[in-house]
Enzyme design. Structure first.
Site, mmCIF file in Angstrom:
data_model
loop_
_atom_site.group_PDB
_atom_site.id
_atom_site.type_symbol
_atom_site.label_atom_id
_atom_site.label_comp_id
_atom_site.label_asym_id
_atom_site.label_seq_id
_atom_site.Cartn_x
_atom_site.Cartn_y
_atom_site.Cartn_z
ATOM 1 N N ASP A 1 3.005 15.320 13.672
ATOM 2 C CA ASP A 1 3.238 15.337 12.226
ATOM 3 C C ASP A 1 1.912 15.228 11.478
ATOM 4 O O ASP A 1 1.804 14.521 10.481
ATOM 5 C CB ASP A 1 4.180 14.199 11.826
ATOM 6 C CG ASP A 1 4.756 14.387 10.425
ATOM 7 O OD1 ASP A 1 4.717 15.527 9.923
ATOM 8 O OD2 ASP A 1 5.234 13.408 9.840
ATOM 9 N N LEU B 1 0.818 -1.208 0.000
ATOM 10 C CA LEU B 1 0.000 0.000 0.000
ATOM 11 C C LEU B 1 0.852 1.259 0.000
ATOM 12 O O LEU B 1 0.453 2.292 -0.523
ATOM 13 C CB LEU B 1 -0.930 0.009 1.221
ATOM 14 C CG LEU B 1 -1.932 -1.143 1.314
ATOM 15 C CD1 LEU B 1 -2.682 -1.082 2.638
ATOM 16 C CD2 LEU B 1 -2.911 -1.079 0.148
ATOM 17 N N GLY B 2 2.013 1.192 0.621
ATOM 18 C CA GLY B 2 2.886 2.358 0.695
ATOM 19 C C GLY B 2 4.145 2.023 1.459
ATOM 20 O O GLY B 2 4.324 0.916 1.961
ATOM 21 N N VAL B 3 5.022 3.007 1.534
ATOM 22 C CA VAL B 3 6.291 2.854 2.246
ATOM 23 C C VAL B 3 6.384 3.959 3.283
ATOM 24 O O VAL B 3 6.259 5.141 2.954
ATOM 25 C CB VAL B 3 7.492 2.924 1.284
ATOM 26 C CG1 VAL B 3 8.796 2.771 2.052
ATOM 27 C CG2 VAL B 3 7.388 1.837 0.219
ATOM 28 N N GLY B 4 6.584 3.582 4.547
ATOM 29 C CA GLY B 4 6.665 4.547 5.625
ATOM 30 C C GLY B 4 8.080 4.729 6.128
ATOM 31 O O GLY B 4 9.053 4.281 5.513
ATOM 32 N N THR B 5 8.203 5.384 7.282
ATOM 33 C CA THR B 5 9.511 5.693 7.850
ATOM 34 C C THR B 5 10.283 4.432 8.190
ATOM 35 O O THR B 5 11.492 4.350 7.985
ATOM 36 C CB THR B 5 9.333 6.546 9.122
ATOM 37 O OG1 THR B 5 8.601 7.717 8.777
ATOM 38 C CG2 THR B 5 10.684 6.952 9.695
ATOM 39 N N PHE B 6 9.591 3.414 8.714
ATOM 40 C CA PHE B 6 10.272 2.223 9.204
ATOM 41 C C PHE B 6 10.168 1.031 8.259
ATOM 42 O O PHE B 6 10.827 0.029 8.475
ATOM 43 C CB PHE B 6 9.706 1.822 10.564
ATOM 44 C CG PHE B 6 9.884 2.872 11.611
ATOM 45 C CD1 PHE B 6 11.107 3.070 12.222
ATOM 46 C CD2 PHE B 6 8.828 3.685 11.981
ATOM 47 C CE1 PHE B 6 11.271 4.041 13.185
ATOM 48 C CE2 PHE B 6 8.983 4.655 12.942
ATOM 49 C CZ PHE B 6 10.209 4.839 13.544
ATOM 50 N N GLY B 7 9.333 1.105 7.244
ATOM 51 C CA GLY B 7 9.200 -0.026 6.349
ATOM 52 C C GLY B 7 7.931 0.067 5.519
ATOM 53 O O GLY B 7 7.292 1.113 5.441
ATOM 54 N N VAL C 1 4.007 -0.936 4.078
ATOM 55 C CA VAL C 1 2.663 -1.242 4.541
ATOM 56 C C VAL C 1 1.998 -2.076 3.456
ATOM 57 O O VAL C 1 1.917 -1.659 2.301
ATOM 58 C CB VAL C 1 1.844 0.026 4.816
ATOM 59 C CG1 VAL C 1 0.446 -0.350 5.300
ATOM 60 C CG2 VAL C 1 2.541 0.909 5.833
#
Length: 559
Positions: free
Chosen positions: A150, A33-39, A41
């Protein structure tokens, strides 16, 4: 440092293959679904109930490198207890030796950011409805001593019925204050004045400011504070002066001005907002109930029966898990998934739109477009140089001739890592900055202010984004104690570029590191001369000086 696996059972956590697909616990993982700060999703599907979830994958190695292991443990424990209709719920945490999997509520509508990009500003009634939902979620978490820090349209998701869901509530609270700009994709547009100026702040007031910016974006389709030149942008934010279109209701203008008050002591509180005449219009009672309990203590017989059928277990086993508050047990997780999914559907019928959302909102293009990495600068549409969120859509920018950003907190390049660092070193030498080498791809740089004789400091870290692309990340340094304790290198003034070339690695070594989506390039420490480290405390904020250093460095590198 204690391993995270010590506080999670490993028995059901091993990755398995399910018809060629990755399975973690009872969940079969699907598309990213997406890429966040830690890895990443990923979408997941419960193998027995069939309900969709979002699975956030936290890479242990990256968690350790950011030194947030303890904070993650505390935040996850708190987030598991949160149950609010407008906050993304955390159902379960599954741990493996390499990753931590956070099983969360899944919503299909995408980001509020993307919706505004695609459809422009919302009408006043719809803006108020979404803002009421967002503020209700913010209030819920503030009462539980959790601050977001944030908030922005990218962190507000929309479900299929156009209801707001705040994501990453509490996770951003794990970041240190000094990392705010880096974790906000280089865009300080939503940051409160006290954040960008480096002053101390308690927390809730910065969420109020960011919520005010979101409200402005909903109503206007633009940002209240925006400029191509970072120091000018910071000045606008610190001055707190923004353009108010004539079509805005005077009542909502007064609310915006109260929320976007520069002085945090004079800024609106949630109580002030709730009592404002504009906010109170058409306010659903469930958003701010007299009894703030959002979850029933009664056992749902239908959900209980469904769990027993799916898992082929007795009611006593399920009830034992629920009464003992064993939230990690698969039976309890499945029960709450069933309850929450049913509740979400009922709330949508009772409180929200009775019709389906417009086709333009749920089309495939909108749901699958990748998350923007940074906010591009836009063409001015009036003499006031208003920047529309609609123009932030990178798909549209291809056709509208929108120019690329002139600044961001990093430089991307497809040159070889050693060539990149060689050019960086030449630029630093030309600017007469001082630096020390932590490793061949990590520098700490400082510049002396000729007027105040104080130092502005920054770090330069080269990251590998993919097999061909590298990112040179800029970060402000305010912690001299940490810098002195590193002890891995000594400062140098106008050192030779040949020191970097001596640390070259073969292309095969560089390609070997392409296995990770974003890994830090590390190597042996390079020792230069032994100039003393300056430990003189620096006054106040150095944010502006930091961006001036970035601008000077980028200018030299672009030549």
């Amino acid at each position: 440092m204690r391993r995270l696996s010590s506080w999670r059972k490993m028995a059901t956590a091993e990755k398995q293959k399910h018809d060629g697909r990755v399975k973690i616990g009872h969940y079969i993982l699907g598309d990213t679904l997406g890429v966040g700060t830690f890895g990443k999703v990923k979408v997941g599907k419960h193998e027995l109930t069939g309900h969709k979830v979002a699975v956030k994958i936290l890479n242990r190695q990256k968690i350790r490198s950011l030194d947030v292991v303890g904070k993650i443990r505390r935040e996850i424990q708190n987030l598991k207890l949160f149950r609010h209709p407008h906050i993304i719920k955390l159902y379960q945490v599954i741990s493996t030796p390499s990753d931590i999997f956070m099983v969360m509520e899944y919503v299909s509508g995408g980001e509020l950011f993307d919706y505004i990009c695609k459809n422009g500003r919302l009408d006043e009634k719809e803006s108020r409805r979404l803002f009421q939902q967002i503020l209700s979620g913010v209030d819920y978490c503030h009462r539980h001593m959790v601050v977001h820090r944030d908030l922005k349209p990218e962190n507000v998701l929309l479900d299929a019925h156009m209801n707001a869901k705040i994501a990453d509530f509490g996770l951003s609270n794990m970041m240190s204050d000094g990392e705010f700009l880096r974790t906000s994709c280089g865009s300080p547009n939503y940051a409160a004045p006290e954040v960008i100026s480096g002053r101390l702040y308690a927390g809730p007031e910065v969420d109020i400011w960011s919520s005010g910016v979101i409200l402005y974006a909903l109503l206007c389709g633009t940002l209240p504070f925006d400029d191509d030149h970072v120091p000018t942008l910071f000045k606008k934010i610190c001055d707190g002066i923004f353009y108010t279109p004539q079509y805005l209701n005077p009542s909502v203008i007064s609310l915006l001005k109260h929320m976007l008050q520069v002085d945090p002591m004079k800024r609106a509180t949630i109580k002030d907002i709730r009592e404002h005449e504009w906010f109170k219009q058409d306010l659903p009672k469930y958003l701010f109930p007299e009894d703030p309990s959002y979850s029933s203590t009664m056992i749902d017989d239908e959900a209980l029966k469904e769990v027993c059928e799916k898992f082929e277990c007795s009611e006593e086993e399920v009830l034992s898990c629920l009464y003992n508050r064993n939230h990690q047990d698969p039976l309890a997780v499945a029960y709450h998934l069933i309850i929450d999914n049913r509740r979400i559907m009922n709330e949508a019928k009772d409180f929200y739109l009775a019709t389906s959302p417009p086709d333009s909102f749920l089309d495939d293009h909108h749901l699958t477009r990748p998350h923007p990495e940074r906010v591009p600068f836009l063409v001015a549409e009036t003499p006031r140089a208003r920047h529309t969120l609609d123009e932030l859509n990178p798909q549209k920018s291809k056709h509208q001739g929108v120019r690329k950003a002139k600044w961001h907190l990093g430089i991307r390049s497809q040159s070889r890592p050693n060539d990149i660092m060689a050019e960086v070193c030449r630029a630093i030498k030309q600017l007469d900055y001082e630096w020390k080498v932590v490793n061949p791809y990590y520098l700490r740089v400082r510049r002396k202010n000729p007027v105040t004789s104080t130092y502005s400091k920054m770090s330069l870290q080269l990251y590998q984004v993919d097999s061909r692309t590298y990112l040179l990340d800029f970060r402000s340094i305010d912690d001299e104690i940490t810098e002195a304790k590193s002890g891995t290198a000594t400062p140098q003034r106008s050192g030779s570029v040949s020191n970097y070339r001596s640390c070259q690695r073969s292309d095969s070594d560089a390609e070997a590191q392409g296995k990770s989506s974003e890994v830090s390039l590390t190597s042996s420490v390079t020792s230069l001369d032994s100039s003393p480290v300056d430990l003189t405390p620096r006054p106040g904020s150095h944010t502006i000086e930091f961006f001036e250093m970035c601008a000077n460095l980028i200018k030299i590198l672009a030549q």
